[in-house]
Design an enzyme around this catalytic site. Structure first.
Site, PDB file in Angstrom:
ATOM      1  N   LEU A  17      33.438  25.717  74.103  1.00  0.00           N
ATOM      2  CA  LEU A  17      33.887  24.512  73.390  1.00  0.00           C
ATOM      3  C   LEU A  17      35.310  24.187  73.845  1.00  0.00           C
ATOM      4  CD1 LEU A  17      33.522  23.686  69.653  1.00  0.00           C
ATOM      5  CD2 LEU A  17      35.817  23.962  70.502  1.00  0.00           C
ATOM      6  N   ASP A  73      43.159  14.949  56.972  1.00  0.00           N
ATOM      7  CA  ASP A  73      44.100  14.370  56.010  1.00  0.00           C
ATOM      8  C   ASP A  73      43.923  15.006  54.631  1.00  0.00           C
ATOM      9  OD1 ASP A  73      46.100  12.733  55.120  1.00  0.00           O
ATOM     10  OD2 ASP A  73      44.834  10.974  54.863  1.00  0.00           O
ATOM     11  N   HIS A  79      49.901  22.458  54.191  1.00  0.00           N
ATOM     12  CA  HIS A  79      49.695  22.497  55.648  1.00  0.00           C
ATOM     13  C   HIS A  79      49.243  23.892  56.090  1.00  0.00           C
ATOM     14  CE1 HIS A  79      51.007  18.482  56.050  1.00  0.00           C
ATOM     15  NE2 HIS A  79      52.283  18.704  55.810  1.00  0.00           N
TER      16      HIS A  79
HETATM   17  C1  FPP Z   1      47.699  15.207  56.971  1.00  0.00           C
HETATM   18  O1  FPP Z   1      47.840  15.551  55.624  1.00  0.00           O
HETATM   19  C2  FPP Z   1      47.921  16.374  57.780  1.00  0.00           C
HETATM   20  C3  FPP Z   1      48.920  16.524  58.694  1.00  0.00           C
HETATM   21  C4  FPP Z   1      49.903  15.474  59.020  1.00  0.00           C
HETATM   22  C5  FPP Z   1      49.063  17.762  59.429  1.00  0.00           C
HETATM   23  C6  FPP Z   1      47.768  18.348  59.878  1.00  0.00           C
HETATM   24  C7  FPP Z   1      48.017  19.680  60.370  1.00  0.00           C
HETATM   25  C8  FPP Z   1      47.255  20.754  60.082  1.00  0.00           C
HETATM   26  C9  FPP Z   1      46.044  20.739  59.249  1.00  0.00           C
HETATM   27  C10 FPP Z   1      47.619  22.031  60.662  1.00  0.00           C
HETATM   28  C11 FPP Z   1      46.729  22.249  61.852  1.00  0.00           C
HETATM   29  C12 FPP Z   1      47.450  22.968  62.823  1.00  0.00           C
HETATM   30  C13 FPP Z   1      46.928  23.502  63.937  1.00  0.00           C
HETATM   31  C14 FPP Z   1      47.806  24.172  64.865  1.00  0.00           C
HETATM   32  C15 FPP Z   1      45.487  23.459  64.265  1.00  0.00           C
HETATM   33  P1  FPP Z   1      48.970  14.839  54.778  1.00  0.00           P
HETATM   34  O2  FPP Z   1      50.170  15.705  54.811  1.00  0.00           O
HETATM   35  O3  FPP Z   1      49.187  13.451  55.274  1.00  0.00           O
HETATM   36  O4  FPP Z   1      48.303  14.838  53.371  1.00  0.00           O
HETATM   37  P2  FPP Z   1      48.533  13.764  52.232  1.00  0.00           P
HETATM   38  O5  FPP Z   1      47.963  12.464  52.752  1.00  0.00           O
HETATM   39  O6  FPP Z   1      47.730  14.315  51.096  1.00  0.00           O
HETATM   40  O7  FPP Z   1      49.998  13.727  51.952  1.00  0.00           O
END
Ligand code: FPP
Length: 247
Positions: free
Chosen positions: A129, A18, A35
């Site tokens: 893994l 997150d 992202h």
């Molecule tokens: C939460 O941050 C994150 C997500 C909803 C997306 C997570 C995806 C990735 C890290 C990409 C990984 C991809 C692969 C293929 C491994 P948020 O957007 O909710 O952050 P915020 O709470 O600060 O708004």
């Protein structure tokens, strides 16, 4: 921070990644750039897990509820998953990483479903893994899907209602064949589970950090594991060293 003993490393580490959006906003960047930075971070954390001896890494990449986000962001994330599979599968295979996806895959585009199936098939014998990516995943949805599958089996007389118990149930979860998470990390400063692995975390240890996912690193994993090692896991019993539920 590297000198961590290799005893009692969590076998299965689950992470709620997150804070991409807030990381980006603080830098005057778009959420999608956050992202993208988050996705780049995955390789480093995967390497750290291999190095530390973690055997299963489950990452929450997209929840069943994330469809509520603006279309632009959803489309970007889905495209990123495709790109991840296209660009990373050779590398994962070389590292002997087994790639799996958990979630309601059947509603994703046929193209993405095909890529997922191919990548899973190609890496299925890898032993170093298991990278378990949760896409269109919801813990409540998983329990409903599992219950439906079991009802079908009862209807087809594969087994009877009386046969259904916790052990049988877990064999039909998306995570079938994997141990339950020993340690769950949530980055980004929130203290909630957000519908992640609800069944599997019955006796999981938790670690929360305010660090946004794109800033997360190996030192923090080591900190989390150090804390994990000092905990006494009792699984509802009285003494330490009671066998884990997965054993
Ligand atoms: C939460 O941050 C994150 C997500 C909803 C997306 C997570 C995806 C990735 C890290 C990409 C990984 C991809 C692969 C293929 C491994 P948020 O957007 O909710 O952050 P915020 O709470 O600060 O708004």
């Amino acid at each position: 921070m590297e000198n961590i003993s290799r005893n009692n490393i969590p076998r299965h580490l689950a992470i709620i990644m997150d804070g991409n959006g807030r990381w980006a906003e603080r830098r005057g960047l778009s959420r999608n750039e956050g992202h993208r930075a988050g996705m780049k971070k995955v390789e480093e954390i995967l390497e750290a897990c291999i190095d530390l001896g973690v055997k299963v890494l489950t990452l929450y990449a997209f929840s069943s509820q994330n469809w509520k986000r603006p279309r632009r962001e959803v489309n970007f994330l889905i495209k990123e998953f495709e790109r991840y599979i296209d660009e990373e599968m050779d590398k994962l295979n070389k590292k002997s990483v087994q790639f799996r996806v958990i979630g309601r895959i059947r509603v994703l585009s046929p193209k993405l479903q095909e890529k997922i199936a191919k990548a899973m098939k190609r890496t299925k014998n890898n032993q170093k893994l298991v990278l378990n990516l949760a896409i269109n995943y919801g813990g409540q949805e998983e329990i409903v899907d599992t219950a439906k599958e079991l009802i079908r089996k009862v209807k087809d007389k594969v087994f009877s209602l009386g046969d259904i118990d916790i052990n049988l149930f877990r064999k039909y979860l998306y995570t079938k064949g994997l141990p339950y998470p020993d340690l769950l990390i949530r980055t980004g400063g929130e203290y909630r589970i957000s519908n992640f692995l609800l069944w599997q975390i019955a006796y999981t240890e938790f670690w929360f950090t305010p660090t946004f996912w794109p800033d997360f690193n190996k030192d923090e994993i080591i900190k989390a594991i150090d804390s994990y090692k000092r905990r006494e896991r009792r699984f509802g019993g009285l003494k330490s060293r009671i066998k884990g539920l997965e054993d």
